[in-house]
Design an enzyme around this catalytic site. Structure first.
Site, PDB file in Angstrom:
ATOM      1  N   ARG A 195     -11.391  11.560   8.329  1.00 40.33           N
ATOM      2  CA  ARG A 195     -11.508  12.622   8.030  1.00 40.33           C
ATOM      3  C   ARG A 195     -11.539  13.449   9.196  1.00 40.33           C
ATOM      4  O   ARG A 195     -11.850  12.795  10.215  1.00 40.33           O
ATOM      5  CB  ARG A 195     -12.848  12.868   6.990  1.00 40.33           C
ATOM      6  CG  ARG A 195     -12.978  12.155   5.742  1.00 40.33           C
ATOM      7  CD  ARG A 195     -14.320  12.324   5.050  1.00 40.33           C
ATOM      8  NE  ARG A 195     -14.445  11.922   3.933  1.00 40.33           N
ATOM      9  CZ  ARG A 195     -14.829  10.618   3.865  1.00 40.33           C
ATOM     10  NH1 ARG A 195     -15.259   9.909   4.705  1.00 40.33           N
ATOM     11  NH2 ARG A 195     -14.930  10.041   2.569  1.00 40.33           N
ATOM     12  N   HIS A 204      -7.032  17.027   5.704  1.00 38.75           N
ATOM     13  CA  HIS A 204      -7.349  16.277   4.461  1.00 38.75           C
ATOM     14  C   HIS A 204      -6.156  15.756   3.679  1.00 38.75           C
ATOM     15  O   HIS A 204      -6.415  14.741   3.128  1.00 38.75           O
ATOM     16  CB  HIS A 204      -8.433  17.064   3.453  1.00 38.75           C
ATOM     17  CG  HIS A 204      -9.368  16.024   2.977  1.00 38.75           C
ATOM     18  ND1 HIS A 204     -10.493  15.397   3.772  1.00 38.75           N
ATOM     19  CD2 HIS A 204      -9.700  15.600   1.767  1.00 38.75           C
ATOM     20  CE1 HIS A 204     -11.100  14.400   2.867  1.00 38.75           C
ATOM     21  NE2 HIS A 204     -10.712  14.637   1.656  1.00 38.75           N
ATOM     22  N   HIS A 211     -14.743   5.088  -0.042  1.00 38.12           N
ATOM     23  CA  HIS A 211     -15.307   6.004  -0.956  1.00 38.12           C
ATOM     24  C   HIS A 211     -16.421   5.164  -1.459  1.00 38.12           C
ATOM     25  O   HIS A 211     -16.235   3.925  -1.757  1.00 38.12           O
ATOM     26  CB  HIS A 211     -14.312   6.109  -2.229  1.00 38.12           C
ATOM     27  CG  HIS A 211     -13.185   7.226  -1.883  1.00 38.12           C
ATOM     28  ND1 HIS A 211     -11.675   7.131  -2.411  1.00 38.12           N
ATOM     29  CD2 HIS A 211     -13.083   8.194  -0.989  1.00 38.12           C
ATOM     30  CE1 HIS A 211     -11.186   8.111  -2.064  1.00 38.12           C
ATOM     31  NE2 HIS A 211     -11.906   8.586  -1.247  1.00 38.12           N
TER      32      HIS A 211
END
Length: 437
Positions: free
Chosen positions: A272, A366, A392
């Protein structure tokens, strides 16, 4: 020979930085109580990457403030916030630039660091101030939010309490005030703004109940605000567009080498923008070929460092990263003065500028992360492995990437019934006598 040439070029650069502010200070006439602090300010600005002309402008601002203080018989220890405001009012009347607190920030920070400014007692904290401060600290420590995010949510709560908190304090809040605040927000604000306020109020009410500020749970009063939007696929950019972005970075320049390394971290490792900005020099383990990624909620996770990315980082660190800011430990540093680490906004702005040079539609940082997820889906990488690469922690987040493989999803779709196959027997579907249809 190359190392010797590099050494002398760095030495010449440092010498220019040190002598530039000195030359600038000789062109400025200094008098008054601040004159003795001018050389230190000039040297500090030089170390932070300010050009000699910018340093000269700051010294002229210092000279003006010093003369203003001298005319009023003020010493450095008497330069309060109120005095600064008085000076700025007078400067705005006679000058066309550098007449804001932002312009005075380098000087005031320098004087504050020396401990010569007066220590002003803050005004007494109100119950609202205490509640907002406690909530912001809760967001930082317990929820692991970034300081800017926590400050934004604290500002929303301050606005809510200022406008709707009963006279008896936070403990007297009811569902009426919460509902009214959301209704008023919806009159002249977008749905997204109402959703943000509702989410923040719900978080604050949960915090207030847990800490005893209120004796009942009012989170149910924050009715979810829904905005009907189409289900969008997490579409990234193509491999050709990623290659165009990388090719648009001029690796013969300081900024180009930095941008090239940043884009590779985004596109090859799926970092990110905030994770790229947080990357520290000590986070790179060159011996084992790994980096530490400082992710959401203060989660630090190790990732392998591909050779292509590692080479780009070496190229940037050895040839482009400023060497005159040893206090900065982040890998990537902003190119413009003052010397500071890159942040999330700087990374996103850099991607947008690179898109313009590459001749493609501007995209956010992103989307490069989405592109990596899509590439792994097309390569039939299992979802658990994709979740591990993209870090994640919710399987449903990774499951969204399964929707991008449209061709394989078509094989799961049930064919639309034709006229022949859709003929329904009247006997099997007849309604019972007297039954409701």
């Amino acid at each position: 020979m190359l190392l010797i040439a590099l050494f002398f070029s760095l030495f010449a650069k440092k010498e220019e930085i040190m002598t530039g502010p000195a030359r600038a200070s000789k062109r400025v006439v200094l008098s008054g109580p601040l004159a003795e602090y001018a050389p230190g300010l000039a040297a500090k600005l030089g170390r932070r990457g300010f050009l000699p002309l910018s340093v000269e402008h700051q010294l002229r601002l210092l000279a003006h403030l010093s003369r203003w203080m001298q005319a009023r018989g003020l010493e450095v220890g008497m330069l309060t916030d109120a005095r600064v405001d008085e000076f700025l009012v007078e400067r705005r009347a006679t000058y066309t630039a550098l007449y804001s607190r932002r312009a005075l920030r380098p000087l005031l920070e320098h004087l504050g660091g020396l401990g010569v400014l007066p220590v002003e007692e803050p005004p007494p904290a109100t119950p609202t101030d205490l509640a907002v401060a406690g909530f912001e600290q809760y967001l930082l420590t317990e929820r692991g939010l970034l300081p800017k995010t926590a400050a934004a949510q604290a500002a929303r709560i301050r606005r809510f309490l200022t406008g709707y908190c009963p006279a008896g304090g936070v403990g007297q809040l009811t569902t009426v005030e919460v509902t009214q605040a959301l209704r008023d927000e919806g009159r002249d604000h977008a749905v997204s703004s109402v959703k943000r306020l509702g989410y923040t109020i719900k978080t604050f009410l949960r915090y207030a109940f847990l800490t005893g500020l209120i004796d009942r749970d009012l989170t149910g009063a924050t009715v979810p605000v829904k905005s009907h939007q189409p289900s969008l696929l997490p579409i990234g950019i193509s491999r050709e567009q990623t290659a165009a972005l990388l090719a648009a970075c001029d690796r013969d320049t300081v900024v180009g080498r930095r941008d090239y390394a940043v884009i590779l971290l985004l596109a090859r490792l799926g970092l990110r923008a905030i994770e790229v900005a947080r990357l520290q020099l000590t986070d790179i383990d060159w011996h084992h070929g790994e980096i530490i990624v400082r992710g959401k909620s203060h989660r630090d996770e190790g990732m392998p460092l591909p050779a292509e990315v590692g080479q780009a980082l070496v190229d940037y660190l050895m040839r482009s990263r400023p060497t005159d800011a040893p206090e900065l430990r982040t890998v990537f540093v902003a190119a413009r003065a003052p010397r500071r680490r890159m942040d999330r906004v700087t990374v996103s702005s850099m991607i947008a500028r690179t898109c313009q040079r590459a001749g493609i539609e501007p995209v956010g940082a992103h989307l490069l992360r989405h592109s990596l997820g899509e590439d792994m889906i097309r390569a039939e990488v299992p979802l658990p492995a994709i979740a591990q690469v993209l870090r994640h922690h919710d399987p449903l987040t990774t499951a969204n990437y399964a929707r991008v493989d449209v061709e394989r999803l078509r094989s799961l779709a049930v064919p639309w019934p034709t006229s022949a196959s859709s003929t329904i027997s009247t006997t099997s579907t007849a309604w019972p006598t007297g039954g409701a249809r």
